[in-house]
Design a protein around this motif. Structure first.
Motif, PDB file in Angstrom:
ATOM      1  N   PRO A 193      -2.978 -32.156  72.716  1.00 27.04           N
ATOM      2  CA  PRO A 193      -3.180 -33.303  73.607  1.00 27.04           C
ATOM      3  C   PRO A 193      -4.365 -33.235  74.571  1.00 27.04           C
ATOM      4  CG  PRO A 193      -1.386 -31.937  74.412  1.00 27.04           C
ATOM      5  CD  PRO A 193      -1.823 -31.344  73.095  1.00 27.04           C
ATOM      6  N   SER A 194      -4.881 -32.051  74.885  1.00 26.30           N
ATOM      7  CA  SER A 194      -5.885 -32.004  75.940  1.00 26.30           C
ATOM      8  C   SER A 194      -7.017 -31.037  75.612  1.00 26.30           C
ATOM      9  CB  SER A 194      -5.234 -31.595  77.261  1.00 26.30           C
ATOM     10  OG  SER A 194      -6.166 -31.599  78.309  1.00 26.30           O
ATOM     11  N   PRO A 195      -8.164 -31.494  75.154  1.00 24.23           N
ATOM     12  CA  PRO A 195      -8.452 -32.888  74.821  1.00 24.23           C
ATOM     13  C   PRO A 195      -7.763 -33.272  73.509  1.00 24.23           C
ATOM     14  CG  PRO A 195     -10.353 -31.523  74.297  1.00 24.23           C
ATOM     15  CD  PRO A 195      -9.332 -30.619  74.959  1.00 24.23           C
ATOM     16  N   ALA A 196      -7.476 -34.531  73.372  1.00 24.22           N
ATOM     17  CA  ALA A 196      -6.748 -35.029  72.203  1.00 24.22           C
ATOM     18  C   ALA A 196      -7.532 -34.758  70.925  1.00 24.22           C
ATOM     19  CB  ALA A 196      -6.473 -36.519  72.349  1.00 24.22           C
ATOM     20  N   ARG A 197      -6.860 -34.041  69.976  1.00 20.90           N
ATOM     21  CA  ARG A 197      -7.501 -33.732  68.695  1.00 20.90           C
ATOM     22  C   ARG A 197      -6.452 -33.236  67.711  1.00 20.90           C
ATOM     23  NH1 ARG A 197      -7.657 -29.668  72.212  1.00 20.90           N
ATOM     24  NH2 ARG A 197      -7.862 -27.507  71.580  1.00 20.90           N
ATOM     25  N   PHE A 198      -6.767 -33.392  66.422  1.00 20.02           N
ATOM     26  CA  PHE A 198      -5.963 -32.837  65.339  1.00 20.02           C
ATOM     27  C   PHE A 198      -6.704 -31.610  64.827  1.00 20.02           C
ATOM     28  CE2 PHE A 198      -4.347 -37.108  65.494  1.00 20.02           C
ATOM     29  CZ  PHE A 198      -3.028 -37.001  65.116  1.00 20.02           C
ATOM     30  N   VAL A 199      -5.992 -30.495  64.661  1.00 16.96           N
ATOM     31  CA  VAL A 199      -6.629 -29.260  64.231  1.00 16.96           C
ATOM     32  C   VAL A 199      -5.785 -28.519  63.206  1.00 16.96           C
ATOM     33  CG1 VAL A 199      -7.812 -28.911  66.443  1.00 16.96           C
ATOM     34  CG2 VAL A 199      -5.621 -27.806  66.029  1.00 16.96           C
ATOM     35  N   GLN A 200      -6.456 -27.598  62.537  1.00 14.92           N
ATOM     36  CA  GLN A 200      -5.795 -26.534  61.772  1.00 14.92           C
ATOM     37  C   GLN A 200      -6.381 -25.240  62.292  1.00 14.92           C
ATOM     38  OE1 GLN A 200      -5.630 -26.589  57.420  1.00 14.92           O
ATOM     39  NE2 GLN A 200      -5.751 -28.825  57.506  1.00 14.92           N
ATOM     40  N   ARG A 201      -5.547 -24.196  62.338  1.00 15.44           N
ATOM     41  CA  ARG A 201      -6.017 -22.871  62.728  1.00 15.44           C
ATOM     42  C   ARG A 201      -5.277 -21.828  61.918  1.00 15.44           C
ATOM     43  NH1 ARG A 201      -3.218 -23.559  68.620  1.00 15.44           N
ATOM     44  NH2 ARG A 201      -5.153 -24.567  69.168  1.00 15.44           N
ATOM     45  N   ILE A 202      -5.996 -20.743  61.661  1.00 19.14           N
ATOM     46  CA  ILE A 202      -5.421 -19.691  60.837  1.00 19.14           C
ATOM     47  C   ILE A 202      -5.900 -18.324  61.329  1.00 19.14           C
ATOM     48  CG2 ILE A 202      -7.247 -19.570  59.070  1.00 19.14           C
ATOM     49  CD1 ILE A 202      -4.843 -19.634  57.008  1.00 19.14           C
ATOM     50  N   ALA A 203      -5.032 -17.353  61.205  1.00 23.21           N
ATOM     51  CA  ALA A 203      -5.372 -15.943  61.399  1.00 23.21           C
ATOM     52  C   ALA A 203      -4.951 -15.255  60.104  1.00 23.21           C
ATOM     53  CB  ALA A 203      -4.632 -15.353  62.594  1.00 23.21           C
ATOM     54  N   ALA A 204      -5.905 -14.613  59.427  1.00 22.20           N
ATOM     55  CA  ALA A 204      -5.616 -14.012  58.126  1.00 22.20           C
ATOM     56  C   ALA A 204      -6.472 -12.767  57.924  1.00 22.20           C
ATOM     57  CB  ALA A 204      -5.881 -15.022  57.016  1.00 22.20           C
ATOM     58  N   PHE A 205      -5.914 -11.802  57.213  1.00 21.55           N
ATOM     59  CA  PHE A 205      -6.585 -10.529  56.950  1.00 21.55           C
ATOM     60  C   PHE A 205      -7.003 -10.428  55.495  1.00 21.55           C
ATOM     61  CE2 PHE A 205      -4.205  -9.469  60.740  1.00 21.55           C
ATOM     62  CZ  PHE A 205      -5.061  -8.623  61.426  1.00 21.55           C
ATOM     63  N   SER A 206      -8.197  -9.831  55.281  1.00 19.87           N
ATOM     64  CA  SER A 206      -8.578  -9.482  53.922  1.00 19.87           C
ATOM     65  C   SER A 206      -7.716  -8.295  53.506  1.00 19.87           C
ATOM     66  CB  SER A 206     -10.066  -9.129  53.843  1.00 19.87           C
ATOM     67  OG  SER A 206     -10.331  -7.935  54.544  1.00 19.87           O
ATOM     68  N   GLN A 207      -7.631  -8.077  52.232  1.00 22.05           N
ATOM     69  CA  GLN A 207      -6.814  -6.978  51.727  1.00 22.05           C
ATOM     70  C   GLN A 207      -7.456  -5.655  52.128  1.00 22.05           C
ATOM     71  OE1 GLN A 207      -3.819  -7.627  50.380  1.00 22.05           O
ATOM     72  NE2 GLN A 207      -4.327  -9.758  50.749  1.00 22.05           N
ATOM     73  N   ALA A 208      -6.642  -4.762  52.666  1.00 22.76           N
ATOM     74  CA  ALA A 208      -7.126  -3.431  53.013  1.00 22.76           C
ATOM     75  C   ALA A 208      -7.396  -2.656  51.737  1.00 22.76           C
ATOM     76  CB  ALA A 208      -6.090  -2.704  53.875  1.00 22.76           C
ATOM     77  N   GLN A 209      -8.122  -1.576  51.855  1.00 24.75           N
ATOM     78  CA  GLN A 209      -8.391  -0.747  50.686  1.00 24.75           C
ATOM     79  C   GLN A 209      -7.068  -0.228  50.136  1.00 24.75           C
ATOM     80  OE1 GLN A 209     -11.147   1.980  52.497  1.00 24.75           O
ATOM     81  NE2 GLN A 209     -12.900   0.740  51.881  1.00 24.75           N
TER      82      GLN A 209
END
Length: 179
Positions: free
Chosen positions: A147-163
């Motif tokens: 709501p502040s500021p008004a917006r539509f979003v996507q967010r992600i936290a992701a890891f690459s594969q470890a060895q």
């Protein structure tokens, strides 16, 4: 971005894509990270250069500037905020070191009802970040309205594969943020 910074190792090498004047670089540098920012604005990079290395490049119209021996330079974390250029996504994934963290947040469908950005080229489709990150280990994903500021979003936290050897020794623990 701050919400998931605790997932970065101390002294992490961080790439901030479309870094602008370096607000994320400033925050991360103060926490011991070594930052590299990339942007097409020389004026913005003048400020960002106070917080780490900077690279002036048109990453939409030119080649990826962070190459070493024919391969993308790798980072412990790659972050992107409020920027979307879909053809760049494979290069961002290749820029993650083994076990590296991707933090990505940008505008999503629905934002066109509020203002800019409003073109589909600049808005993620429903679940698109999940699809783009299917080769990574996703530890957090959100999609919706802020709501502040008004917006539509996507967010992600992701890891690459470890060895493989590291992954076999112990299961990875990714502490979730309580904030």
């Amino acid at each position: 971005m701050q919400r998931w910074q605790h997932l970065m190792p101390p002294g992490a090498r961080v790439l901030d894509v479309a870094c602008g004047s370096g607000r994320h670089m400033q925050w991360l540098t103060q926490r011991g990270c070594r930052c590299t920012g990339i942007d097409r604005s020389a004026e913005a990079l003048t400020q960002a250069s106070r917080y780490g290395d900077t690279v002036l490049a048109d990453i939409e119209g030119g080649p990826w500037p962070l190459m070493q021996h024919g391969l993308p330079q790798v980072f412990d974390a790659v972050l992107v905020a409020n920027y979307l250029w879909r053809p760049l996504f494979p290069m961002l994934l290749q820029s993650l070191a083994p076990g590296g963290l991707l933090l990505y947040e940008t505008f999503a469908q629905g934002n066109e009802t509020l203002g800019k950005p409003s073109r589909p080229d600049f808005l993620l489709q429903t679940g698109e970040l999940l699809q783009l990150c299917q080769c990574l280990r996703v530890v957090a994903f959100e999609e919706g309205f802020l709501p502040s500021p008004a917006r539509f979003v996507q967010r992600i936290a992701a890891f690459s594969q470890a060895q493989a050897q590291e992954a076999a020794q112990r299961p990875a623990r990714y502490p979730l943020s309580l904030k």
